[in-house]
Motif scaffolding. Structure first.
Motif, mmCIF file in Angstrom:
data_model
loop_
_atom_site.group_PDB
_atom_site.id
_atom_site.type_symbol
_atom_site.label_atom_id
_atom_site.label_comp_id
_atom_site.label_asym_id
_atom_site.label_seq_id
_atom_site.Cartn_x
_atom_site.Cartn_y
_atom_site.Cartn_z
ATOM 1 N N GLY A 164 0.792 -1.271 0.090
ATOM 2 C CA GLY A 164 0.038 0.072 0.025
ATOM 3 C C GLY A 164 0.783 1.250 0.022
ATOM 4 N N TRP A 165 2.127 1.330 -0.224
ATOM 5 C CA TRP A 165 2.860 2.386 -0.243
ATOM 6 C C TRP A 165 2.997 3.218 -1.532
ATOM 7 C CZ3 TRP A 165 7.924 2.777 2.911
ATOM 8 C CH2 TRP A 165 7.749 2.489 4.166
ATOM 9 N N GLY A 166 2.539 2.502 -2.451
ATOM 10 C CA GLY A 166 2.479 3.365 -3.700
ATOM 11 C C GLY A 166 3.759 3.829 -4.336
ATOM 12 N N TRP A 167 3.913 5.157 -4.634
ATOM 13 C CA TRP A 167 5.071 5.741 -5.013
ATOM 14 C C TRP A 167 6.283 5.692 -4.245
ATOM 15 C CZ3 TRP A 167 7.067 9.620 -1.972
ATOM 16 C CH2 TRP A 167 6.116 10.571 -1.263
ATOM 17 N N ARG A 168 5.885 5.562 -2.768
ATOM 18 C CA ARG A 168 6.697 5.467 -1.860
ATOM 19 C C ARG A 168 7.965 4.427 -1.824
ATOM 20 N NH1 ARG A 168 5.447 9.296 2.176
ATOM 21 N NH2 ARG A 168 3.158 9.763 2.037
ATOM 22 N N MET A 169 7.507 3.286 -2.690
ATOM 23 C CA MET A 169 8.289 2.016 -3.013
ATOM 24 C C MET A 169 9.604 2.569 -3.740
ATOM 25 S SD MET A 169 7.594 -0.332 -1.131
ATOM 26 C CE MET A 169 8.952 -1.607 -1.989
ATOM 27 N N ILE A 170 9.716 3.584 -4.617
ATOM 28 C CA ILE A 170 10.702 3.787 -5.389
ATOM 29 C C ILE A 170 11.729 4.375 -4.391
ATOM 30 C CG2 ILE A 170 9.140 4.648 -7.188
ATOM 31 C CD1 ILE A 170 9.847 7.586 -6.672
ATOM 32 N N PHE A 171 11.641 4.782 -3.390
ATOM 33 C CA PHE A 171 12.766 5.080 -2.351
ATOM 34 C C PHE A 171 13.052 4.187 -1.307
ATOM 35 C CE2 PHE A 171 10.460 9.386 -3.370
ATOM 36 C CZ PHE A 171 11.439 9.835 -3.908
ATOM 37 N N ALA A 172 12.024 3.293 -1.054
ATOM 38 C CA ALA A 172 12.064 2.209 0.069
ATOM 39 C C ALA A 172 12.873 1.121 -0.688
ATOM 40 C CB ALA A 172 10.609 1.867 0.348
ATOM 41 N N VAL A 173 12.927 0.883 -1.972
ATOM 42 C CA VAL A 173 13.431 -0.134 -2.659
ATOM 43 C C VAL A 173 15.086 0.102 -2.457
ATOM 44 C CG1 VAL A 173 13.811 1.048 -4.979
ATOM 45 C CG2 VAL A 173 13.720 -1.522 -4.515
ATOM 46 N N ASN A 174 15.483 1.318 -2.058
ATOM 47 C CA ASN A 174 17.012 1.411 -1.739
ATOM 48 C C ASN A 174 17.656 0.875 -0.775
ATOM 49 O OD1 ASN A 174 17.455 2.778 -4.230
ATOM 50 N ND2 ASN A 174 17.196 4.808 -3.214
ATOM 51 N N ILE A 175 16.626 0.755 0.388
ATOM 52 C CA ILE A 175 17.135 0.196 1.714
ATOM 53 C C ILE A 175 17.789 -1.245 1.674
ATOM 54 C CG2 ILE A 175 16.352 -0.191 3.992
ATOM 55 C CD1 ILE A 175 14.338 1.902 3.601
#
Length: 452
Positions: A144-155
């Motif tokens: 349910g993170w939508g666009w936020r995953m484009i940054f979270a995938v960096n972790i």
């Protein structure tokens, strides 16, 4: 991670704007804020690597980049997200220049050309893959993170890279007595910030006189920065950019080539994303997939560069092929009746990709080949800084042209988007032509001796 993050917001931008609010300017600042900070930080980042060791600075920058990626993913307002993006760019600036320096110091002379030959296309391919990855992550809406995953995938990627870096990267020599030129860093930051700010905000503000004055002041500040570097060197003081680099024709020419051509890479990605999503109503995923032909073409371009040779001639061929692709995109848009079929643009995008692969493959090796070992940190930081300035200029200039023409023809409806895109593509053609002209200053092939 750097180039993916520089470009993922070109696809996710419209979705982020709808979710958070904000204006057209917000989309430009998502990319430009990151690249301005990266460009400013790269100058000092390369010198910090010389002083404290490239491995140490690489790992510190990587850890900070991963952390600020998490902050970006958790942002709740446009201001917070742009601030996090600026911090992400600054920390990335500690990481990126160390990579080129490590490559140049680790590989033997007969393998350096091959290493840089692989590095250039990988960097460019990462840039092209950014929109595809962003579209997939936004549409998939994981957790349910939508666009936020484009940054979270960096972790997870960043943590894995930290572990690998600790184990695999060799330690480098340190110049412990090296003094960092903070005054020069402030001058460079002020100059680049003023130039990019003027280009991004000028259209939004209606181009008041003070924006033109600020733009001129930025150019003057950058010229003053170069003069100040020579002044410090003349007094025997360490400079942020080693002044002898400005006497190397190949290196100076490479700076302008990188700035102009990478502006087409970044600006073109933003341009097609805006056209596909805002003009044609495509989803982020479909908009990303519509550019996959460019990524495939770039792989072919890299393969062709190995056959043609890592030489200036190959770069010329790449610029010519890229220009042909841009003309093909213009022609495709011109002959179709609205609405334009995005998939008909695939052949033109593939040609642009082939040209980009051909042009970029020899670029880093030829430009850095005549740099002395003591100049490596400064040269790597300066070259990658010019590349990031090009990214910021591309997003600013092509984005400004697109929105300016679009707003002027808003009453035309759908044709306004094709007019805006076509106009911006003409500007991109001019940038490619400028890069080709600057390539004349590069040697025919990489040299392995110190230029005087």
């Amino acid at each position: 991670m750097d180039l993916l993050d520089a470009l993922v917001t070109t696809v996710a931008g419209p979705t982020i704007m709808r979710d958070m609010g904000g204006s057209q300017e917000f989309i430009q600042w998502l990319a430009a804020g990151y690249t301005i900070a990266m460009a400013v930080g790269l100058l000092i980042g390369g010198r910090l690597g010389d002083k404290y060791g490239r491995k140490n600075l690489f790992l510190i920058g990587l850890a900070g980049f991963t952390l600020t990626s998490l902050v970006s993913a958790l942002a709740t307002s446009p201001e917070t997200l742009i601030t996090a993006r600026v911090l992400q760019g600054l920390l990335g600036a500690l990481m990126v220049p160390q990579a080129l320096g490590i490559i140049r110091s680790v590989f033997p002379p007969d393998k350096v050309g091959l290493a840089f030959g692989v590095t250039g296309p990988v960097m460019a391919l990462s840039g092209v893959a950014g929109p595809i990855l962003a579209g997939w992550l936004v549409d998939a809406d994981y957790f349910g993170w939508g666009w936020r995953m484009i940054f979270a995938v960096n972790i997870p990627v960043g943590v894995s890279a930290l572990v690998a870096g600790l184990v695999l990267l060799p330690r480098s020599q340190r110049q412990r007595d090296l003094k960092i030129d903070l005054v020069g860093a402030v001058m460079a930051a002020a100059g680049m910030g003023a130039v990019i700010f003027s280009l991004v905000r000028g259209r939004e503000l209606g181009w008041p006189w003070w924006v033109g004055a600020l733009l001129l002041a930025g150019v003057v500040a950058l010229a003053g920065f170069v003069r100040y570097q020579f002044h410090r060197a003349g007094r025997g003081l360490p400079a942020l950019v080693v002044p002898t680099l400005f006497r190397k024709k190949a290196f100076v020419s490479g700076l302008f080539v990188g700035m102009l051509f990478f502006s087409v890479m970044m600006g073109g990605a933003l341009l097609f994303s805006l056209f596909f999503q805002l003009g044609l109503g495509m989803s982020p995923l479909m908009a990303g997939l519509a550019t996959i032909a460019q990524a495939v073409g770039m792989l072919f371009g890299f393969a062709f560069s190995q056959a043609l040779g890592m030489a200036r001639r190959t770069m010329y061929i790449g610029f010519a092929v890229s220009a042909a692709g841009l003309l093909g995109a213009l022609g495709t848009i011109a002959v179709q009746s609205d609405p334009v079929n995005a998939w008909w643009l695939s052949p033109a995008l593939a040609v642009i990709g082939i040209g980009s692969g051909l042009a970029i493959a020899p670029f880093f090796d030829i430009t850095l080949s005549g740099v002395d070992e003591a100049e490596t940190g400064s040269a790597s930081g300066t070259l990658t800084s010019a590349q990031q300035v090009g990214n910021a200029l591309g997003a600013s200039v092509l984005g400004t042209v697109f929105f300016s023409v679009l707003n002027a023809h808003r009453e035309d409806g759908a044709p306004a988007f094709t007019t805006a895109t076509s106009t911006a593509l003409l500007v991109a053609l001019a940038l490619v032509a400028g890069a080709a002209l600057c390539t004349r200053g590069l040697p025919e092939r990489a040299v392995r001796h110190t230029e005087v």
